[in-house]
Scaffold this motif. Structure first.
Motif, PDB file in Angstrom:
ATOM      1  N   LEU A 210       7.942   1.196   7.720  1.00 28.95           N
ATOM      2  CA  LEU A 210       6.837   2.039   8.189  1.00 28.95           C
ATOM      3  C   LEU A 210       5.712   2.059   7.154  1.00 28.95           C
ATOM      4  O   LEU A 210       4.530   1.983   7.490  1.00 28.95           O
ATOM      5  CB  LEU A 210       7.334   3.460   8.455  1.00 28.95           C
ATOM      6  N   TRP A 211       6.107   2.167   5.910  1.00 29.61           N
ATOM      7  CA  TRP A 211       5.130   2.155   4.814  1.00 29.61           C
ATOM      8  C   TRP A 211       4.309   0.863   4.884  1.00 29.61           C
ATOM      9  O   TRP A 211       3.082   0.879   4.838  1.00 29.61           O
ATOM     10  CB  TRP A 211       5.877   2.285   3.489  1.00 29.61           C
TER      11      TRP A 211
ATOM     12  N   PHE B 253       1.542  11.874   9.035  1.00 24.06           N
ATOM     13  CA  PHE B 253       2.850  12.371   8.619  1.00 24.06           C
ATOM     14  C   PHE B 253       2.775  12.892   7.177  1.00 24.06           C
ATOM     15  O   PHE B 253       3.264  13.979   6.864  1.00 24.06           O
ATOM     16  CB  PHE B 253       3.867  11.232   8.761  1.00 24.06           C
ATOM     17  N   LEU B 254       2.119  12.137   6.298  1.00 29.88           N
ATOM     18  CA  LEU B 254       2.009  12.574   4.903  1.00 29.88           C
ATOM     19  C   LEU B 254       0.639  13.135   4.555  1.00 29.88           C
ATOM     20  O   LEU B 254       0.493  13.974   3.682  1.00 29.88           O
ATOM     21  CB  LEU B 254       2.349  11.402   3.971  1.00 29.88           C
ATOM     22  N   LEU B 255      -0.387  12.648   5.258  1.00 28.45           N
ATOM     23  CA  LEU B 255      -1.755  13.052   4.933  1.00 28.45           C
ATOM     24  C   LEU B 255      -2.085  14.416   5.524  1.00 28.45           C
ATOM     25  O   LEU B 255      -3.015  15.090   5.101  1.00 28.45           O
ATOM     26  CB  LEU B 255      -2.713  11.998   5.486  1.00 28.45           C
ATOM     27  N   ARG B 256      -1.343  14.766   6.579  1.00 28.14           N
ATOM     28  CA  ARG B 256      -1.521  16.049   7.259  1.00 28.14           C
ATOM     29  C   ARG B 256      -2.849  16.161   8.010  1.00 28.14           C
ATOM     30  O   ARG B 256      -2.910  15.903   9.183  1.00 28.14           O
ATOM     31  CB  ARG B 256      -1.418  17.249   6.297  1.00 28.14           C
ATOM     32  N   ARG B 257      -3.892  16.510   7.296  1.00 28.26           N
ATOM     33  CA  ARG B 257      -5.164  16.741   7.965  1.00 28.26           C
ATOM     34  C   ARG B 257      -5.810  15.405   8.340  1.00 28.26           C
ATOM     35  O   ARG B 257      -5.938  14.515   7.499  1.00 28.26           O
ATOM     36  CB  ARG B 257      -6.080  17.531   7.024  1.00 28.26           C
TER      37      ARG B 257
ATOM     38  N   LEU C 128       0.287   7.350  12.019  1.00 27.86           N
ATOM     39  CA  LEU C 128       1.497   7.496  11.215  1.00 27.86           C
ATOM     40  C   LEU C 128       1.138   8.147   9.878  1.00 27.86           C
ATOM     41  O   LEU C 128       1.906   8.931   9.321  1.00 27.86           O
ATOM     42  CB  LEU C 128       2.121   6.113  10.989  1.00 27.86           C
ATOM     43  N   HIS C 129      -0.053   7.839   9.366  1.00 30.07           N
ATOM     44  CA  HIS C 129      -0.467   8.407   8.083  1.00 30.07           C
ATOM     45  C   HIS C 129      -0.568   9.935   8.103  1.00 30.07           C
ATOM     46  O   HIS C 129      -0.453  10.573   7.072  1.00 30.07           O
ATOM     47  CB  HIS C 129      -1.782   7.793   7.629  1.00 30.07           C
TER      48      HIS C 129
ATOM     49  N   THR D 264       1.626   0.923   7.423  1.00 26.74           N
ATOM     50  CA  THR D 264       0.410   1.647   7.030  1.00 26.74           C
ATOM     51  C   THR D 264      -0.372   0.853   5.980  1.00 26.74           C
ATOM     52  O   THR D 264      -1.593   0.964   5.900  1.00 26.74           O
ATOM     53  CB  THR D 264       0.723   3.048   6.464  1.00 26.74           C
TER      54      THR D 264
END
Lengths: 239, 239
Positions: free
Chosen positions: B124-125, B85-89, B82-83, B128
């Motif tokens: 969701l936050w 989603f914001l962390l991308r790489r 799920l991370h 994580t």
DNA sequence: CGAGGTCTTGAAGACGATCAACAAACGTGG
DNA sequence: CCACGTTTGTTGATCGTCTTCAAGACCTCG
């Protein structure tokens, strides 16, 4: 007061004026904290989150047998327990390694802000995700790097993070932690920290006297550490 | 398909029908993955997040010298990346330890959902953040527990997590990992895993044959591990 | 039935812990 | 400004945990 925090967030994504204002409104401080003090108590349910403005702090877990382990370090501009907003009970304490300056922000105001500003919410979420990425790197360090590698990795990580908020440059930074505290960071004894520090100095890669660290050969240090800064997410990644 | 995931989230906070529907709409699957396969590649930028429906997976970091370290394990009902989603790489890969079943969910649909449903976003936050709490416990394990303690802690953590989604009961659970894989989890050699496993068996606290683990004396096991389940956040904590 | 992975065992050696003692730096009050 | 106690840093010796290398036994599955 929030400049360093903004600076870090903006390394990743633009922070609209409106969101910035919201943050400014809900943060209260500053307040000074003495060296060694517990900024947030392990096991507590704080009702507010704390932002570190100056100084060095660490997330500390004390085990039943009395030993201590830091699970990460916080530098100025870090929201040291943003996660307590949703996690409530602190599974660890936040300890000031030296004198610190902090500010606070109530969970009620964070809830209000996250209900109205989805993009701000994602920016804060991302910040906690980077904390998670740092934790993963620490697990890797503890599991698969020897003490020299861990120390080198710690120096690399710390330098890059400090540089991102303008608190380090030209390979020099301040690291106000005793060897006993470094032992609790690396998961080794104080005596072994001392010997490893000497080994690191002898390699000529860094100078490390008192709390002043100077990196002379970044490439060799990063090589010793197996350091790759990508996980710190200090390049633009719009959320 | 999402029942286990919902069950875990609901252990913490109610999940309104509307939010549940949103999740159901954006998740695609299931799909089968072979044992040993890399579900998400280290270094990739996936564009979608993956939910584990069945099987055991792990976050795996491979170092330059070829050694591997798992930084956490994922069980059915976990949003394994799920991370991203914001962390991308992806700073690590997701590896299937045995045959797995997965489902996917595009980042675009997550962005849309998080823009419209603040409470879902916080749920969701929170999920994580619990990942982060688990990582911290692993850092503590690696830093301050010997191999027997780490193994005991792993067993306790795994049992509590599986029980929360109904996949373990009466002290018994399935743990389909080879001793080599367990070594990569605990940060020790395969040989040492073997000897520590024998020591654990000899203590009489657990039976651990192939992938079948049975805990006979929870209190002693938790004692050996210094285990306190609070960090798993499986009690109600409305967000 | 054979082949490859997994588990098990032994022996030698490296890395780090622990214990103990002393030196250096720091802070505080006289 | 010095005397003192406390904390921090340094060194040596011994011991235990875990690693590495090597080999053999046991599965499991084609």
């Amino acid at each position: 007061m929030l400049e360093l925090f903004f600076r870090k967030l903006e390394a990743r994504d633009s922070l609209p004026r409106e969101e910035r204002e919201v943050l400014r409104e809900i943060v209260r401080g500053p307040r000074q904290v003495a060296a060694g003090a517990e900024i947030v108590r392990q096991g507590s349910d704080p009702g507010e989150s704390t932002l570190l403005l100056a100084g060095l702090a660490g997330r500390s877990v004390t085990l039943p047998n009395g030993t201590r382990q830091f699970t990460s370090l916080n530098i100025p501009g870090d929201f040291v327990d943003l996660h307590s907003f949703l996690l409530r009970r602190m599974d660890h304490g936040i300890v000031a390694l030296g004198p610190c300056s902090i500010a606070k922000c109530s969970h009620a105001s964070l809830r209000e802000a996250t209900s109205r500003y989805p993009h701000l919410t994602r920016s804060l979420w991302l910040d906690t995700l980077v904390d998670g990425a740092i934790h993963r790197q620490w697990v890797v360090s503890m599991g698969r790097r020897d003490t020299l590698g861990r120390l080198a990795h710690l120096a690399c990580e710390h330098y890059v993070r400090l540089e991102a908020v303008g608190l380090a440059a030209a390979g020099r930074f301040d690291f106000p932690a005793s060897q006993a505290q470094i032992g609790d960071v690396l998961g080794v004894s104080t005596v072994h920290v001392n010997r490893t520090l000497q080994e690191l100095r002898a390699s000529g890669v860094v100078t490390w006297e008192r709390s002043q660290v100077t990196i002379h050969d970044w490439n060799r240090l990063a090589g010793m550490a197996g350091f790759d800064p990508g996980y710190l997410q200090l390049a633009p990644t719009p959320v």
